[in-house]
Design a protein around this motif. Structure first.
Motif, PDB file in Angstrom:
ATOM      1  N   PHE A  20     -59.265 -40.599   8.060  1.00 18.81           N
ATOM      2  CA  PHE A  20     -60.486 -41.367   8.240  1.00 18.81           C
ATOM      3  C   PHE A  20     -60.419 -42.660   7.386  1.00 18.81           C
ATOM      4  O   PHE A  20     -60.589 -43.920   7.978  1.00 18.81           O
ATOM      5  N   SER A  60     -57.903 -45.103   9.198  1.00 22.54           N
ATOM      6  CA  SER A  60     -58.418 -45.609  10.393  1.00 22.54           C
ATOM      7  C   SER A  60     -59.404 -46.625   9.954  1.00 22.54           C
ATOM      8  O   SER A  60     -59.224 -47.709  10.687  1.00 22.54           O
ATOM      9  N   MET A  64     -65.449 -45.415  13.768  1.00 31.31           N
ATOM     10  CA  MET A  64     -64.598 -44.413  13.762  1.00 31.31           C
ATOM     11  C   MET A  64     -65.332 -43.055  13.843  1.00 31.31           C
ATOM     12  O   MET A  64     -64.837 -42.098  14.129  1.00 31.31           O
ATOM     13  N   ALA A 121     -63.756 -40.513  16.428  1.00 29.72           N
ATOM     14  CA  ALA A 121     -63.111 -39.592  16.064  1.00 29.72           C
ATOM     15  C   ALA A 121     -63.813 -38.245  16.341  1.00 29.72           C
ATOM     16  O   ALA A 121     -63.116 -37.215  16.713  1.00 29.72           O
ATOM     17  N   THR A 129     -55.439 -44.603  16.115  1.00 30.39           N
ATOM     18  CA  THR A 129     -56.283 -43.723  15.037  1.00 30.39           C
ATOM     19  C   THR A 129     -57.040 -42.627  16.040  1.00 30.39           C
ATOM     20  O   THR A 129     -57.478 -41.395  15.306  1.00 30.39           O
ATOM     21  N   ALA A 133     -57.336 -39.066  14.579  1.00 31.60           N
ATOM     22  CA  ALA A 133     -58.579 -38.096  14.264  1.00 31.60           C
ATOM     23  C   ALA A 133     -58.687 -36.964  14.877  1.00 31.60           C
ATOM     24  O   ALA A 133     -59.032 -35.995  14.446  1.00 31.60           O
ATOM     25  N   TRP A 157     -59.407 -33.566  12.984  1.00 36.07           N
ATOM     26  CA  TRP A 157     -60.480 -32.706  13.164  1.00 36.07           C
ATOM     27  C   TRP A 157     -60.081 -31.210  13.780  1.00 36.07           C
ATOM     28  O   TRP A 157     -60.632 -30.091  13.223  1.00 36.07           O
TER      29      TRP A 157
END
Lengths: 129, 576
Positions: free
Chosen positions: B36, B39, B67, B71, B94, B98, B102
């Motif tokens: 995070f 990004s 983001m 994300a 990104t 991401a 996750w």
């Protein structure tokens, strides 16, 4: 040498140094406080907090507590900054707003210093044994 | 934790689950934070454009906002302005980062929830909490087999609480499935672990006793020892499969040892001596509300064939020989059906079943017992057949094959433990029953059925002491109170309460089924059987002076002081 200890020490100290770097300078002068430094301080503090998860010792509990305090203070500073820059003034910060942000980060700095002291105490007492 | 000798709960046990989650989530969370941060920082540095198409950059807040929704795959589009190609390149990178971050974090969390250790830590936590919250007396049950199940059902019917420990997951879930009225905390674990016993409430101040009926002797012995050492004040009832273990338990002053295999011989002996006594005993020890079992016809006293194996079979034969029976022993190797070695025809032949009075199949395997019974029936259809039914689930098989007398060890254990818990005096009474003769027992059963109804009567003990029967002390001192007078109905003294006096205990002497004209004395103890209503009526006779006076003498005594003065009676209800 324990790699885990290196990583742990690195993040604890880095959190304190970044915080200090953001904090230092005239309290109300927006020119002396970089938003990117605040961003870095928040991220590193969060990482340091997560690193302290799941330690069942008394020392670990205090470590986690100090880190949580620092992270909360820094997050509060970031929120104030965003609100002041994007909602209230649309651009630069006024000296009062800057002072609020920086003093919040000053509180976080104190928690980070406690964290570093704990780290040093832990290290010293370990070597004595 | 009143007793200082009980080990304190280890602190890690109570919060282990939370620490495990935190520890395992460290890496996924850090990965997520780093992805995070990189990004957001990158997006705020990549050259972009403003609404007029002039070069500009997104600030940190806008990048963080973008983001956050990208994300998490919410995707509001390119905000606040349309992106430049440089920004799009960075965002493409990104997005992949991401999603991986996750997926990793959520996957770790889900797999942690599935983790056996974590779930056990949670279960343990819930168990500890519900045991700690127990405010009423409870029993600690170790092992949840057939016997414990029956016992638990009866305990629940009697309104008593209990906690269960078993080392098999399936049995622990069975506690939940059996749906008792009261909450019954159950935990999977090895009861030999003292810490676990402590979690289950061994050190709890309302723990009323420990009952260890696990399948293996070692666990029972261990539990009995632990309890005897840490909580000598608690009663322990333990099962043992062998005399050695029983002796070791008794060495730790564990008085109540239940040996199911030993009891088979005992039951047969009582049945041989007096079918009515057996009927009485099995009725009084059965679960509340059970109708009286049928009475067996007298057992044949000829030559008996006993099929058992090892020491157990020998003990059974010895028990039966002591009753004056002629015994032919047949050994079945290991209790298993072995080709050539344990052929049924061979067993029947070597035992001469064709002219035997009775046949006993008492091996440790139900399959073997069944085919032995079948073979015996074929060789001699008139013989009396006795079988040991090791598993309760096999009862329909045994009744289908036509067994004359079958004994289920689980039932025997449950009944015995229940009798010991409900009424220790009853156990001492039951020991005397076989010595009273068949007619005596038959009469008592008839009296119980006519006075107390078909269900198992309520059994209780009263003590005619100064504390427990204050309204009667004067009359007891004068030796003017007979048992029949005591049992009159307070509502109408010409009626008798639905109570049968089973035994009287006076200065170490026991009188079985005392007669109505027996004169009672101070400190006599009575074991009574009757209906619950009669029990409460008798309690008022013992404690309320006016009631006692009416019941015993027939005087209606005023209960208030003023009217008592007017009627010139003293506080014991007698005329001055």
């Amino acid at each position: 040498m324990n790699l885990e200890k290196v990583v742990f020490g690195f993040f604890v100290v880095l959190a304190a140094t970044l915080n200090f770097g953001f904090f230092i300078g005239d309290l109300g002068d927006p020119q002396m406080h970089s938003v990117y430094e605040l961003f870095a301080a928040v991220v590193v503090n969060l990482v340091a907090t997560v690193l302290k998860f799941g330690d069942r010792t008394q020392m670990g509990a205090v470590h986690l507590a100090t880190s949580l305090v620092a992270s909360l203070q820094l997050l509060a500073a970031a929120v104030v900054w965003t609100y002041a820059a994007n909602v209230l003034t649309n651009g630069g910060l006024s000296p009062t707003q800057t002072a609020t942000v920086v003093s919040l980060s000053g509180g976080a700095l104190f928690a980070n210093i406690v964290s570093v002291v704990l780290l040093v105490v832990e290290t010293v007492s370990f070597q004595r044994r | 934790m009143d007793d200082p000798r009980v080990p304190e709960l280890a602190p890690h046990l109570s919060s282990a689950g939370v620490f495990l989650v935190l520890r395992r989530m460290r890496v996924p969370l850090i990965v997520l934070i780093v992805i995070f941060a990189v990004s957001v920082l990158g997006l705020s540095l990549v050259p972009g454009q403003n609404a007029q198409g002039r070069p500009d950059r997104m600030d940190l807040f806008e990048s963080f906002y973008f983001m956050s929704y990208t994300a998490t795959t919410i995707g509001f589009g390119e905000l606040p302005n349309e992106f430049t190609d440089a920004q799009r390149m960075w965002v493409t990178l990104t997005i992949f980062l991401a999603v991986i971050g996750w997926a990793y974090a959520i996957g770790s969390l889900l797999s942690l929830m599935q983790d056996q250790g974590f779930r056990q830590a949670l279960a343990r936590r819930g168990f500890t909490r519900s045991v700690r919250r127990m405010r009423e007396p409870f029993l600690l049950l170790v092992g949840y087999g057939n016997a414990t199940k029956m016992l638990a059902r009866s305990l629940d019917d009697m309104g008593r609480r209990f906690v269960v420990i078993d080392n098999q997951e399936a049995r622990v879930s069975a506690v939940e499935l059996d749906s008792y009225r009261a909450d019954a905390p159950a935990l999977r674990g090895d009861a030999r672990d003292t810490g676990l016993l402590t979690l289950a409430g061994l050190g709890h101040q309302t723990c009323a006793g420990v009952i260890s009926l696990a399948g293996d002797d070692e666990t029972n012995l261990d539990v009995a020892m632990t309890t005897a050492l840490l909580r000598p004040d608690l009663p322990v009832i333990a099962r043992s499969g062998s005399r050695d273990v029983a002796d070791r338990m008794r060495a730790f002053h564990v008085q109540e040892v239940v040996n199911p295999s030993d009891r088979f011989g005992d039951h047969l002996r009582i049945l041989l001596r007096s079918p009515a006594a057996y009927q009485l005993m099995s009725w009084l020890t059965s679960a509340p509300g059970t109708p009286a079992p049928r009475r067996f016809p007298p057992l044949p006293h000829g030559r008996w064939v006993v099929c058992g194996h090892g020491r157990y079979g020998e003990e059974l034969s010895a028990d039966l020989r002591a009753e004056g029976l002629e015994i032919t022993e047949v050994h079945v190797s290991g209790g298993r059906v072995l080709a050539g070695e344990g052929d049924s025809a061979q067993v029947i032949e070597s035992g001469h079943v064709s002219d035997a009075a009775a046949f006993v199949a008492a091996t440790a395997s139900d399959t073997t017992n069944l085919w032995l019974v079948e073979a015996a029936r074929r060789a001699n259809p008139d013989t009396f057949v006795v079988a040991l039914q090791n598993r309760r689930a096999n009862a329909p098989l045994f009744s289908a094959i036509g067994v004359d007398f079958g004994l289920v060890p689980a039932e025997v254990i449950a009944h015995e433990v229940l009798a010991r818990l409900a009424n220790p005096v009853l156990v001492r009474f039951l020991r005397q029953v076989p010595h009273q003769g068949d007619d005596w027992a038959a009469q008592l059963v008839d009296r119980l059925v006519t006075t107390c109804g078909r269900g198992t009567p309520e059994l209780w003990r009263i003590r005619l002491s100064r504390d427990h029967a204050p309204a009667l002390v004067g009359r007891l001192d004068e030796r003017s109170l007979s048992l029949a007078d005591l049992l009159r109905d307070p509502a109408d003294r010409d009626d008798t309460l639905d109570i049968v006096a089973l035994s009287l205990f006076r200065e170490g002497e026991r009188t079985m089924a005392p007669a109505g004209d027996l004169v009672l004395r101070v400190d006599d103890q009575l074991l009574l059987a009757g209906r619950p209503r009669a029990r409460s009526a008798l309690a008022t006779t013992l404690t309320e002076v006016p009631t006692a006076s009416y019941v015993v003498d027939g005087h209606r005594v005023p209960s208030s002081w003023v009217f008592r003065r007017l009627a010139r009676v003293d506080s014991a209800g007698r005329r001055r």
